[in-house]
Motif scaffolding. Structure first.
Motif, mmCIF file in Angstrom:
data_model
loop_
_atom_site.group_PDB
_atom_site.id
_atom_site.type_symbol
_atom_site.label_atom_id
_atom_site.label_comp_id
_atom_site.label_asym_id
_atom_site.label_seq_id
_atom_site.Cartn_x
_atom_site.Cartn_y
_atom_site.Cartn_z
ATOM 1 N N ALA A 1 4.482 66.807 58.307
ATOM 2 C CA ALA A 1 5.849 66.031 57.559
ATOM 3 C C ALA A 1 6.996 66.892 57.939
ATOM 4 C CB ALA A 1 5.316 65.676 55.818
ATOM 5 N N LEU A 2 6.689 68.128 57.852
ATOM 6 C CA LEU A 2 7.764 69.303 57.811
ATOM 7 C C LEU A 2 8.307 69.656 59.379
ATOM 8 C CD1 LEU A 2 6.826 71.638 54.876
ATOM 9 C CD2 LEU A 2 8.629 69.737 55.037
ATOM 10 N N PRO A 3 9.484 69.898 59.796
ATOM 11 C CA PRO A 3 9.923 70.370 61.075
ATOM 12 C C PRO A 3 9.111 71.255 61.742
ATOM 13 C CG PRO A 3 11.645 70.820 59.362
ATOM 14 C CD PRO A 3 10.567 70.337 58.556
ATOM 15 N N ALA A 4 9.092 71.208 62.995
ATOM 16 C CA ALA A 4 8.618 72.085 64.003
ATOM 17 C C ALA A 4 9.454 73.148 64.431
ATOM 18 C CB ALA A 4 8.198 71.643 65.207
ATOM 19 N N GLY A 5 9.323 74.383 64.923
ATOM 20 C CA GLY A 5 9.934 75.294 65.174
ATOM 21 C C GLY A 5 9.946 76.582 64.338
ATOM 22 N N PHE A 6 9.459 76.266 63.181
ATOM 23 C CA PHE A 6 9.242 77.675 62.140
ATOM 24 C C PHE A 6 8.078 76.978 61.376
ATOM 25 C CE2 PHE A 6 9.624 80.251 58.173
ATOM 26 C CZ PHE A 6 9.599 81.506 58.914
ATOM 27 N N PRO A 7 7.004 77.877 60.997
ATOM 28 C CA PRO A 7 6.029 77.634 60.414
ATOM 29 C C PRO A 7 5.904 77.033 58.795
ATOM 30 C CG PRO A 7 5.749 79.848 60.632
ATOM 31 C CD PRO A 7 6.947 79.306 61.567
ATOM 32 N N TRP A 8 7.175 75.905 58.741
ATOM 33 C CA TRP A 8 7.378 75.591 57.217
ATOM 34 C C TRP A 8 6.199 75.058 56.534
ATOM 35 C CZ3 TRP A 8 11.631 77.490 55.967
ATOM 36 C CH2 TRP A 8 12.670 77.663 56.781
ATOM 37 N N GLY A 9 5.376 74.216 57.464
ATOM 38 C CA GLY A 9 4.237 73.574 56.589
ATOM 39 C C GLY A 9 3.104 74.732 56.170
ATOM 40 N N THR A 10 3.041 75.407 56.916
ATOM 41 C CA THR A 10 2.041 76.667 56.291
ATOM 42 C C THR A 10 2.615 77.504 55.284
ATOM 43 O OG1 THR A 10 1.089 76.940 58.562
ATOM 44 C CG2 THR A 10 0.799 78.822 57.045
ATOM 45 N N LEU A 11 4.064 77.756 55.319
ATOM 46 C CA LEU A 11 4.607 78.431 54.141
ATOM 47 C C LEU A 11 4.730 77.683 52.937
ATOM 48 C CD1 LEU A 11 6.487 80.602 53.279
ATOM 49 C CD2 LEU A 11 8.487 79.425 54.051
ATOM 50 N N ALA A 12 4.886 76.160 53.037
ATOM 51 C CA ALA A 12 4.660 75.304 52.020
ATOM 52 C C ALA A 12 3.467 75.239 51.321
ATOM 53 C CB ALA A 12 5.280 73.950 52.390
ATOM 54 N N VAL A 13 2.309 75.093 52.228
ATOM 55 C CA VAL A 13 1.082 75.065 51.315
ATOM 56 C C VAL A 13 0.751 76.385 50.939
ATOM 57 C CG1 VAL A 13 0.557 72.988 53.008
ATOM 58 C CG2 VAL A 13 -0.287 75.517 53.637
ATOM 59 N N ASN A 14 1.071 77.629 51.514
ATOM 60 C CA ASN A 14 0.581 78.755 50.878
ATOM 61 C C ASN A 14 1.295 78.949 49.466
ATOM 62 O OD1 ASN A 14 -1.272 79.254 52.806
ATOM 63 N ND2 ASN A 14 0.138 80.613 54.101
ATOM 64 N N ALA B 1 -0.554 79.034 46.026
ATOM 65 C CA ALA B 1 -0.509 79.926 44.882
ATOM 66 C C ALA B 1 -0.043 79.737 43.892
ATOM 67 C CB ALA B 1 0.611 81.294 45.350
ATOM 68 N N PHE B 2 0.916 78.808 43.587
ATOM 69 C CA PHE B 2 1.215 78.338 42.380
ATOM 70 C C PHE B 2 0.096 77.527 41.630
ATOM 71 C CE2 PHE B 2 2.950 74.833 39.758
ATOM 72 C CZ PHE B 2 3.546 75.429 38.755
ATOM 73 N N VAL B 3 -0.734 76.600 42.189
ATOM 74 C CA VAL B 3 -1.633 75.849 41.763
ATOM 75 C C VAL B 3 -2.904 77.088 41.351
ATOM 76 C CG1 VAL B 3 -3.547 74.341 42.025
ATOM 77 C CG2 VAL B 3 -1.274 73.751 42.973
ATOM 78 N N LEU B 4 -3.132 78.019 42.216
ATOM 79 C CA LEU B 4 -4.120 79.073 41.740
ATOM 80 C C LEU B 4 -3.706 79.567 40.367
ATOM 81 C CD1 LEU B 4 -6.956 79.675 42.609
ATOM 82 C CD2 LEU B 4 -6.080 81.492 44.077
ATOM 83 N N GLY B 5 -2.382 79.902 40.437
ATOM 84 C CA GLY B 5 -1.787 80.847 39.359
ATOM 85 C C GLY B 5 -2.115 79.896 37.973
ATOM 86 N N ALA C 1 8.613 85.689 53.461
ATOM 87 C CA ALA C 1 8.871 84.588 52.565
ATOM 88 C C ALA C 1 7.483 84.129 52.128
ATOM 89 C CB ALA C 1 9.129 83.508 53.568
ATOM 90 N N ASN C 2 6.222 84.298 52.869
ATOM 91 C CA ASN C 2 4.817 83.961 52.532
ATOM 92 C C ASN C 2 4.533 84.810 51.192
ATOM 93 O OD1 ASN C 2 2.830 81.970 53.702
ATOM 94 N ND2 ASN C 2 4.392 82.609 55.171
ATOM 95 N N TYR C 3 4.710 86.129 51.490
ATOM 96 C CA TYR C 3 4.375 86.963 50.354
ATOM 97 C C TYR C 3 5.281 86.834 49.010
ATOM 98 C CZ TYR C 3 0.632 88.868 53.190
ATOM 99 O OH TYR C 3 -0.630 88.984 53.679
ATOM 100 N N ALA C 4 6.675 86.959 49.324
ATOM 101 C CA ALA C 4 7.510 86.874 48.153
ATOM 102 C C ALA C 4 7.400 85.578 47.330
ATOM 103 C CB ALA C 4 8.839 87.214 48.740
ATOM 104 N N LEU C 5 7.419 84.525 48.098
ATOM 105 C CA LEU C 5 7.494 83.317 47.498
ATOM 106 C C LEU C 5 5.939 82.974 46.933
ATOM 107 C CD1 LEU C 5 9.559 80.967 50.219
ATOM 108 C CD2 LEU C 5 10.219 81.969 47.600
ATOM 109 N N GLY C 6 5.017 83.610 47.529
ATOM 110 C CA GLY C 6 3.724 83.288 46.889
ATOM 111 C C GLY C 6 3.462 84.268 45.668
#
Length: 119
Positions: free
Chosen positions: A26-39, A43-47, A99-104
């Motif tokens: 569902a998310l645009p290609a070019g940058f790993p937006w999908g992986t960032l979003a799910v991570n 992290a929120f759900v696990l929190g 982004a993955n670590y700070a946002l996670g």
């Protein structure tokens, strides 16, 4: 592992994997937006699960197995994060790691705030 526990993990894992795929396409290609979003969402759900258990009391084993061990572990992905990051140019790769670590971490802190607020 007992059969019932395995079925709970499998059900959560199926839902997590299918959801992760849905987000990725569902998310645009070019940058790993999908992986960032799910991570970050994972992290929120696990929190939520961790702080609910810590602040409000123990969650049932069924909930923990289905949500944490099943859903979140299949929804989030460290291996894809690592693979996608090394395939990027240096500047976007650094941005992806930050982004993955700070946002996670922020998502986990937000989850803690939500649980405390609702207590």
């Amino acid at each position: 592992m007992e059969p019932r526990a395995a079925l709970l993990v499998a059900a959560g894992g199926f839902a997590g994997a299918v959801s992760r795929h849905g987000v990725a396409v569902a998310l645009p290609a070019g940058f790993p937006w999908g992986t960032l979003a799910v991570n970050v969402v994972g992290a929120f759900v696990l929190g939520l699960v961790a702080y609910h258990t810590r602040i409000r009391g123990r969650l049932s084993d069924r909930t923990r197995l289905t949500v944490s061990t099943g859903f979140v572990s299949s929804f989030t992905t460290y291996s894809t994060f690592a693979t996608e990051t090394v395939s990027l140019a240096p500047a976007p790769a650094a941005l992806n790691v930050i982004a993955n670590y700070a946002l996670g971490f922020s998502a986990v802190l937000l989850a803690r705030g939500v649980i405390r607020w609702r207590s």
